[in-house]
Design a protein around this motif. Structure first.
Motif, PDB file in Angstrom:
ATOM      1  N   GLU A  27       9.306  36.912  30.552  1.00  0.00           N
ATOM      2  CA  GLU A  27      10.032  36.608  29.318  1.00  0.00           C
ATOM      3  C   GLU A  27       9.105  35.958  28.279  1.00  0.00           C
ATOM      4  O   GLU A  27       9.249  36.197  27.064  1.00  0.00           O
ATOM      5  CB  GLU A  27      11.248  35.719  29.609  1.00  0.00           C
ATOM      6  N   ARG A  28       8.139  35.159  28.732  1.00  0.00           N
ATOM      7  CA  ARG A  28       7.216  34.519  27.783  1.00  0.00           C
ATOM      8  C   ARG A  28       6.268  35.545  27.178  1.00  0.00           C
ATOM      9  O   ARG A  28       5.961  35.489  25.979  1.00  0.00           O
ATOM     10  CB  ARG A  28       6.432  33.423  28.487  1.00  0.00           C
ATOM     11  N   SER A  54      11.646  32.470  37.315  1.00  0.00           N
ATOM     12  CA  SER A  54      11.978  31.838  36.044  1.00  0.00           C
ATOM     13  C   SER A  54      13.483  31.639  35.938  1.00  0.00           C
ATOM     14  O   SER A  54      14.276  32.300  36.613  1.00  0.00           O
ATOM     15  CB  SER A  54      11.491  32.714  34.875  1.00  0.00           C
ATOM     16  N   GLU A  71      11.301  30.213  22.360  1.00  0.00           N
ATOM     17  CA  GLU A  71      12.052  29.618  23.471  1.00  0.00           C
ATOM     18  C   GLU A  71      12.688  28.343  23.011  1.00  0.00           C
ATOM     19  O   GLU A  71      12.132  27.607  22.225  1.00  0.00           O
ATOM     20  CB  GLU A  71      11.120  29.340  24.644  1.00  0.00           C
ATOM     21  N   HIS A  90       5.142  34.850  33.666  1.00  0.00           N
ATOM     22  CA  HIS A  90       6.539  34.802  33.236  1.00  0.00           C
ATOM     23  C   HIS A  90       6.759  35.934  32.241  1.00  0.00           C
ATOM     24  O   HIS A  90       6.283  35.878  31.101  1.00  0.00           O
ATOM     25  CB  HIS A  90       6.863  33.443  32.602  1.00  0.00           C
ATOM     26  N   TYR A 146      16.836  33.488  30.504  1.00  0.00           N
ATOM     27  CA  TYR A 146      16.209  33.357  29.176  1.00  0.00           C
ATOM     28  C   TYR A 146      16.856  34.377  28.263  1.00  0.00           C
ATOM     29  O   TYR A 146      17.173  35.500  28.671  1.00  0.00           O
ATOM     30  CB  TYR A 146      14.711  33.625  29.286  1.00  0.00           C
ATOM     31  N   ALA A 189      15.036  36.949  32.651  1.00  0.00           N
ATOM     32  CA  ALA A 189      13.765  36.307  32.962  1.00  0.00           C
ATOM     33  C   ALA A 189      13.378  36.644  34.392  1.00  0.00           C
ATOM     34  O   ALA A 189      14.226  36.901  35.242  1.00  0.00           O
ATOM     35  CB  ALA A 189      13.873  34.784  32.789  1.00  0.00           C
ATOM     36  N   THR A 231       9.606  36.143  37.165  1.00  0.00           N
ATOM     37  CA  THR A 231       8.210  35.758  37.341  1.00  0.00           C
ATOM     38  C   THR A 231       7.568  36.689  38.367  1.00  0.00           C
ATOM     39  O   THR A 231       8.111  36.879  39.454  1.00  0.00           O
ATOM     40  CB  THR A 231       8.077  34.307  37.815  1.00  0.00           C
TER      41      THR A 231
END
Length: 474
Positions: free
Chosen positions: A317-318, A462, A474, A315, A465, A343, A345
């Protein structure tokens, strides 16, 4: 051992001469058949014509006087035809008339029912035919007429034709082989030029190229491929030379610092604290060397396709959010804000992808003017995820943009004196992205520099985000 010659010229000449010989052979056989068929037709027509003439004479034998004068008429008919042999026999086998009967000896007691019958006598070849007829007397007498035609002159002519024909074919095949060898040798001259060019190549002479104007169309693709190979070889050799020089330059500074500090420390007795300060300073230089060596090893693995290839969902964004937390303190110190939106994946190794993104974020933090904002945007388009890192700062010249991803390259007067980097970060980023099937691009205009990573999207995406400059997570 191969049955074919190793020389390409000899192979082409051999195949060419064999092809011509086969064609000439077929043509010769066809001509021989036509000539033989023509002569056979002429011989059979002559045989039939003489036989009809004899039959007409026999049809006129309607009295004993006519029977007595028959031999004289037949002699008059056959005197000028030395190639004919005639035998007329009655039912009991008695010869009523004979003209050159010796030539009919092999078939006089047999029935010759077809004009295609052939036999040989004393070196002469004959064809013949036999018919039965009734002499129209008061009491009809059945007779057998055997006619033979000497075709020796035609047979000899065919033998001469055959001999001259095969001799001509053999000579033509040899001449064709010679001419084919010369033509093949001339036609393969571009290959010799390629060989000569390859022989002239060396580390100092990588600028040799084939002349495409003088290359035949059939070999143009090969010449283009060869020139392309030389272009890549020259470019790779140039990069290797520059890389070697850059390594020497980059390693010289920390090694010189270590030598200088160590020599100064050993020049006179010092206190424990002073030695500790020297060791701490040396440790920093050694850590810099270790990072540089690790980066070079990483790039070497990337060049040889030895990077790990896990297929785990990542992911983006994470990963970016974790990096923003890590650089948050440095950003606050430089009065720089950071913002993330979007976002996506992808599939790959999250540690390597985090390292690639970290290099871009680190560069952005270092080169953003105080009070500026770093914008990190993640979008999805056409089965690709795009991660863009944009920051305000000095505009990078256009001629420097393409070189930013080269090893040990740092844009002059812009990114040369910010930090302790060796110029390998962006090269590592590109290698990681390439290993994941993506690409990286950069643009810089109007004081905004943007790096964009493109990566193939994963099957599971995802959700949207957003992380603002003041968000905690988050």
């Amino acid at each position: 051992m191969s049955l074919y010659p190793r020389s390409l010229t000899a192979r082409l000449a051999t195949l060419y001469s064999l092809l011509v010989a086969i064609l000439l052979l077929l043509l010769g056989l066809w001509l021989e058949y036509l000539i033989r068929d023509h002569f056979d037709e002429i011989d059979h027509m002559e045989l039939t014509a003489k036989l009809n003439m004899i039959e007409n004479l026999l049809d006129r034998v309607d009295s004993p006087a006519a029977l007595n004068t028959l031999p004289r008429y037949l002699d008059d008919l056959l005197t000028s035809h030395a190639t004919l042999s005639v035998s007329i026999r009655d039912e009991a086998g008695q010869i009523l008339y004979a003209y050159q009967p010796d030539f009919l000896e092999p078939v006089k007691n047999g029935e010759v029912s077809s004009p295609s019958a052939r036999w040989s006598v004393a070196g002469h070849e004959f064809i013949g035919h036999e018919v039965q007829q009734l002499l129209p007397l008061a009491q009809p007498i059945p007779v057998r007429v055997l006619l033979g035609l000497d075709i020796t002159h035609h047979a000899h002519f065919l033998q001469d034709i055959r001999r001259y024909l095969w001799t001509g074919i053999a000579l033509a095949a040899l001449l064709t082989a010679l001419l084919g060898w010369l033509v093949a040798r001339q036609g393969l001259a571009p290959l010799k030029r390629i060989t000569a060019t390859a022989k002239r190549l060396s580390a100092e002479r990588l600028g040799e190229r084939l002349d495409l104007q003088a290359t035949p169309p059939e070999m143009l693709e090969l010449a283009n491929a060869f020139n392309g190979m030389l272009n890549r070889l020259e470019a790779d050799f140039q990069r290797l030379s520059e890389f070697s020089a850059d390594i020497a330059h980059e390693l010289r500074t920390p090694v010189s610092n270590l030598l200088t500090e160590t020599q100064v420390a050993l020049s006179r007795p010092r206190s424990t604290g002073e030695y500790q300060d020297t060791l701490h300073s040396n440790l920093e230089e050694l850590e810099r060397l270790a990072r540089m060596i690790a980066d070079m090893l990483f790039l070497a693995k990337a060049d040889h396709g030895l990077l790990p290839n896990p297929a785990e969902p990542v992911h983006l964004e994470r990963e970016v959010d974790a990096l923003l937390e890590f650089y948050e303190a440095l950003a606050e110190e430089k009065q720089v804000t950071m913002q993330l939106s979007g976002a996506a994946t992808v599939t790959g190794d999250h540690l390597m992808l985090r390292r690639a993104i970290a290099n871009l974020v680190s560069n952005a933090v270092r080169h953003t003017s105080p009070g500026g904002m770093i914008e990190i945007t993640i979008t999805q388009a056409k089965e690709m995820a795009r991660l863009s890192v944009s920051n305000p700062g000095e505009t990078i010249p256009t001629d420097q943009l393409a070189k930013l991803f080269e090893r040990f390259h740092r844009a002059d007067n812009i990114r040369s004196h910010h930090g302790e980097g060796a110029g390998l970060g962006l090269a590592i980023t590109r290698s990681i992205v390439k290993a994941h099937g993506g690409d990286v691009a950069v643009s810089s205009q109007n004081g905004i520099t943007s790096f964009c990573l493109s990566l193939p999207l994963s099957g599971r995406q995802s959700t949207s985000y957003h992380r603002g400059a003041d968000a905690d997570g988050e």
